[in-house]
Design a protein around this motif. Structure first.
Motif, short mmCIF file in Angstrom:
data_model
loop_
_atom_site.label_atom_id
_atom_site.label_comp_id
_atom_site.label_asym_id
_atom_site.label_seq_id
_atom_site.Cartn_x
_atom_site.Cartn_y
_atom_site.Cartn_z
N PHE A 34 0.87 -1.17 0.00
CA PHE A 34 0.00 0.00 0.00
C PHE A 34 0.91 1.22 0.00
O PHE A 34 1.54 1.52 1.01
N LYS A 42 -2.73 6.82 3.54
CA LYS A 42 -2.38 5.45 3.96
C LYS A 42 -2.74 5.19 5.42
O LYS A 42 -3.41 4.22 5.75
N THR A 43 -2.26 6.06 6.30
CA THR A 43 -2.49 5.85 7.73
C THR A 43 -3.96 5.99 8.09
O THR A 43 -4.48 5.24 8.93
N THR A 45 -6.47 5.21 6.19
CA THR A 45 -7.07 3.94 5.76
C THR A 45 -6.85 2.86 6.81
O THR A 45 -7.78 2.12 7.17
N ASP A 154 2.26 -0.39 9.17
CA ASP A 154 2.20 0.98 8.66
C ASP A 154 3.59 1.60 8.79
O ASP A 154 3.99 2.03 9.87
N SER A 185 1.97 -1.02 4.39
CA SER A 185 2.01 0.36 3.95
C SER A 185 3.45 0.86 4.03
O SER A 185 4.09 0.71 5.06
N HIS A 187 6.58 3.76 2.12
CA HIS A 187 7.04 4.65 1.05
C HIS A 187 8.39 4.18 0.53
O HIS A 187 8.98 4.81 -0.34
N ILE A 202 -2.15 4.88 -3.65
CA ILE A 202 -3.13 5.87 -3.21
C ILE A 202 -2.57 7.27 -3.41
O ILE A 202 -1.39 7.53 -3.17
#
Length: 295
Positions: A34, A42-43, A45, A154, A185, A187, A202
């Motif tokens: 994600f 993201k967070t 969600t 996350d 999730s 980056h 997203i």
């Protein structure tokens, strides 16, 4: 039945729409990446999935249960690691891990000496002395020591050094071999690319693409480095060729993946001496989407 199912989830904070019709599915035994920049949603969600935030509209289920109404039951079967872990400052890392495992009620959970050794931190120290990376390690050890069916991470490797990131990846692969599911999730695009078999991107609260890496790579370009006997006359006029440059005897360019066959056919007529093709990375795919959106 999917482990996670989100349909048309919208979350508003006053006049600000943080999530705008999010649809997300995670199947059994799947590692679902994600990705998106900070502020993309993201967070938010994940907090909806965890029952921390209530969605403004839409439906979200884990194990077929409503994430808001049945959050207590759901939490018994999931392990969650946020990107910034806050711990009880007067407890030791080992005491926190014991507490987490007891709270979950895992009958099969054992004090995870092997995990503590692999993640390389001292469980006897008070949590107030821990760096951000060590706080992450406490949460990761507690998660991997639990008998969960679904792991929600996350930005889990935030603050970890590359060696510890490698240990994290090994344990992700281990639990998925056991049939567990993971929503990751991140980056860190290389992390997602290495681990995940499905990816959702997203942007500004909307899922803009979902699919396997193979499917998503059709949306971007392949890099080609080629050396030929004949000059590549007319290469720049091909509508599917971009970013042409030369280095020594070689020519570098990128080509829309769907036209790769046409590019190779063109090169075949130029007497190829050397040819390298590199598939588009997830980072290139990601950046192409954000470039299109002006971000």
């Amino acid at each position: 039945m999917n482990m996670i199912e989100m349909q048309d989830i919208t979350k508003k904070f006053g006049s600000f729409t943080a999530l705008d019709g999010v649809n997300l599915s995670v199947g059994e035994g799947e590692i679902h990446g994600f990705i998106g920049p900070n502020g993309a949603g993201k967070t938010t969600t994940i907090r909806v999935l965890m029952g921390i935030l209530k969605a403004t509209s839409g439906t979200a289920t884990i194990f077929g249960k409503d994430v808001w109404k049945d959050s207590v039951e759901i939490h018994k079967r999931i392990a969650y690691v946020p990107g910034d872990v806050n711990l009880w400052s007067n407890l030791t890392g080992g005491e926190v891990i014991d507490l987490f495992l007891r709270l979950r009620g895992d009958k099969n959970a054992k004090y995870p000496k092997d995990l503590i050794e692999q993640f390389d931190f001292d469980p006897r120290k008070k949590c107030r002395t821990y760096s951000k990376g060590n706080r992450q390690k406490v949460a990761l050890v507690a998660a991997f020591a639990s008998d969960a069916d679904l792991y929600i991470f996350d930005e889990p490797t935030s603050g970890l050094d590359p060696l510890m990131e490698s240990v994290f990846k090994e344990h992700v692969q281990k639990v998925t071999r056991e049939g567990k599911s993971i929503l990751l999730s991140s980056h860190i695009l290389s992390e997602v690319e290495e681990l995940c078999n499905q990816v959702s991107i997203i942007r500004q609260g909307k899922i803009i693409e979902t699919g396997t890496l193979t499917e998503l790579r059709h949306l971007t370009r392949t890099s080609i480095t080629v050396t030929t006997k004949e000059p590549l006359l007319g290469l720049a006029q091909l509508p599917y060729v971009f970013d042409i440059s030369t280095k020594g005897d070689g020519t570098n360019f990128s080509v829309d993946t769907e036209h790769l066959g046409e590019a190779i056919a063109y090169l075949n007529g130029k007497d190829i001496l050397d040819l390298k093709c590199l598939p588009p990375s997830l980072e290139e795919l990601f950046m192409s989407h954000y470039a299109e959106g002006g971000h």
